[in-house]
Design an enzyme around this catalytic site. Structure first.
Site, PDB file in Angstrom:
ATOM      1  N   LYS A  55      20.361 -15.318 125.030  1.00 39.69           N
ATOM      2  CA  LYS A  55      19.816 -14.678 123.831  1.00 39.69           C
ATOM      3  C   LYS A  55      19.346 -13.257 124.161  1.00 39.69           C
ATOM      4  O   LYS A  55      19.636 -12.310 123.429  1.00 39.69           O
ATOM      5  CB  LYS A  55      18.643 -15.505 123.270  1.00 39.69           C
ATOM      6  CG  LYS A  55      19.120 -16.733 122.506  1.00 39.69           C
ATOM      7  CD  LYS A  55      18.001 -17.701 122.164  1.00 39.69           C
ATOM      8  CE  LYS A  55      18.590 -18.969 121.561  1.00 39.69           C
ATOM      9  NZ  LYS A  55      17.636 -20.060 121.375  1.00 39.69           N
ATOM     10  N   GLN A  99      11.299 -20.913 121.953  1.00 38.95           N
ATOM     11  CA  GLN A  99      12.360 -21.839 122.377  1.00 38.95           C
ATOM     12  C   GLN A  99      11.838 -23.279 122.397  1.00 38.95           C
ATOM     13  O   GLN A  99      10.814 -23.575 122.996  1.00 38.95           O
ATOM     14  CB  GLN A  99      12.866 -21.431 123.770  1.00 38.95           C
ATOM     15  CG  GLN A  99      14.033 -22.253 124.281  1.00 38.95           C
ATOM     16  CD  GLN A  99      15.310 -22.063 123.459  1.00 38.95           C
ATOM     17  OE1 GLN A  99      15.669 -20.938 123.115  1.00 38.95           O
ATOM     18  NE2 GLN A  99      15.972 -23.163 123.122  1.00 38.95           N
ATOM     19  N   ASP A 122      14.373 -18.183 113.429  1.00 36.80           N
ATOM     20  CA  ASP A 122      14.970 -19.509 113.640  1.00 36.80           C
ATOM     21  C   ASP A 122      15.016 -20.303 112.335  1.00 36.80           C
ATOM     22  O   ASP A 122      15.664 -21.344 112.247  1.00 36.80           O
ATOM     23  CB  ASP A 122      14.137 -20.293 114.674  1.00 36.80           C
ATOM     24  CG  ASP A 122      14.889 -20.482 115.981  1.00 36.80           C
ATOM     25  OD1 ASP A 122      16.114 -20.277 115.987  1.00 36.80           O
ATOM     26  OD2 ASP A 122      14.242 -20.837 116.985  1.00 36.80           O
TER      27      ASP A 122
END
Ligand code: NDP
Length: 299
Positions: A55, A99, A122
């Protein structure tokens, strides 16, 4: 002939990243603002470390600013909440990604809900979930967003089509259902408590597998000319070597499907491309600008 049936997620993801880079350069030249994405990793989960590394690399490749917070596994929940709070207040940060999975002593829901909805790239914040299901503009979870872009390239409108999703997670299955509904598909979700999954799958014009069981969906479950989107990423041992397989038995499904995503190289690469797209969109919205169109990518 069989190659023509394979949806090349790697190629499409590269096209999206290139488009994001171009649109980001246009945005920067108009505003003097560089989009910024912050990634927070707690602990040493090997898969998470690989995802975060990729990422960060791709964030930098499209010309965004990258902010990294790598925290030890014993980080107290309150410290993580404080970091999210400071990222919420930081004007250089337009997107925040924590994460998952987080260590057991941290309440993931509490952390995800702490992220400002407009920076929640997200798409896991309850506000974005609610907006998505209400048909409003929202930041949408990256993996189902990537799947929907793949499907939109084939059919822009799914009126009259039956879509079946195997799996009902908040990360993939449920948001996928909302996106397919938005595209006018008739949607069925099946899960571990569903009876006769095989028969339900056999009726699908579009089948999305997001279950986490290696090669669970067999060729015999797939209707002739079905479009198969395999979200699964499973590591299995074959002849003492680790092999990556999806939730669909690819070789069997290839005979039946009209189009199918491979694993690897299908849905996987689309996820990070969509994270970058979400960050670009979030940056536009935060600066009072209309989100850019993907244009030719969806033709
Ligand atoms: P979860 O474990 O959160 O959810 C799995 C879902 O599948 C659950 O709804 C579960 O049902 C259902 N399920 C499990 N076993 C069965 C079964 N035998 N029959 C029917 N349904 C079953 O997984 P995720 O949604 O997070 O991920 C799914 C897969 O996608 C994984 O392989 C994961 O690695 C992959 N993935 C890939 C991404 C990418 O970037 N390509 C991103 C995210 C995930 P129930 O709710 O009843 O327990």
């Amino acid at each position: 002939m069989k190659n023509e049936k394979i949806i090349d997620g790697k190629k499409l993801a590269a096209e999206i990243r290139s488009k994001v880079r171009t649109l980001s350069d246009v945005f920067k030249s108009k505003t003097n603002i560089t989009p910024g994405l912050a990634v927070v990793l707690v602990g040493e989960n090997p898969a998470s470390k690989v995802y975060v590394k990729n990422k960060i690399k791709q964030t930098e490749e499209v010309g965004f600013n990258s902010f990294e917070h790598k925290l030890p596994i014993e980080t107290p929940e309150q410290d993580l909440l404080n970091i999210v709070d400071s990222l919420n207040k930081n004007k250089d940060v337009n997107g925040i990604l924590v994460q998952l999975p987080l260590p057991d002593h941290i309440n993931s829901d509490k952390v995800l809900d702490k992220i400002l909805p407009e920076k929640d790239v997200d798409g896991f914040h309850a506000m974005n979930v609610g907006k998505l299901w209400s048909g409003l503009d929202a930041l949408v979870p990256c993996t189902p967003l990537g799947c929907s872009i793949m499907i939109k390239k084939i059919f822009d409108d799914l009126s009259g089509k039956k879509a079946v999703i195997v799996g009902r997670s908040n990360i993939v299955g449920k948001p996928m259902a909302a996106l397919l509904l938005k595209m006018n598909a008739t949607v069925t979700i099946v899960h571990s408590r569903t009876k006769n999954i095989e028969d339900i799958c056999k009726d699908a014009d579009i089948l999305v597998a997001a279950v986490g069981v290696p090669e669970m969906v067999k060729g015999s479950w797939i209707k002739e000319d079905c479009i198969v989107i395999d979200v699964g990423i499973n590591r299995i041992e074959v002849n003492n070597k680790t092999k990556l397989v999806g939730d669909v038995d690819f070789n069997q499904a290839l005979d039946k499907a009209s189009l199918i995503t491979p694993v690897p190289g299908g849905v996987g690469p689309m996820t990070i491309a969509c994270l970058l797209l979400n960050t670009l969109n979030a940056t536009h919205s935060q600066n009072g600008m209309k989100q850019p169109e993907l244009g030719s990518l969806l033709e």
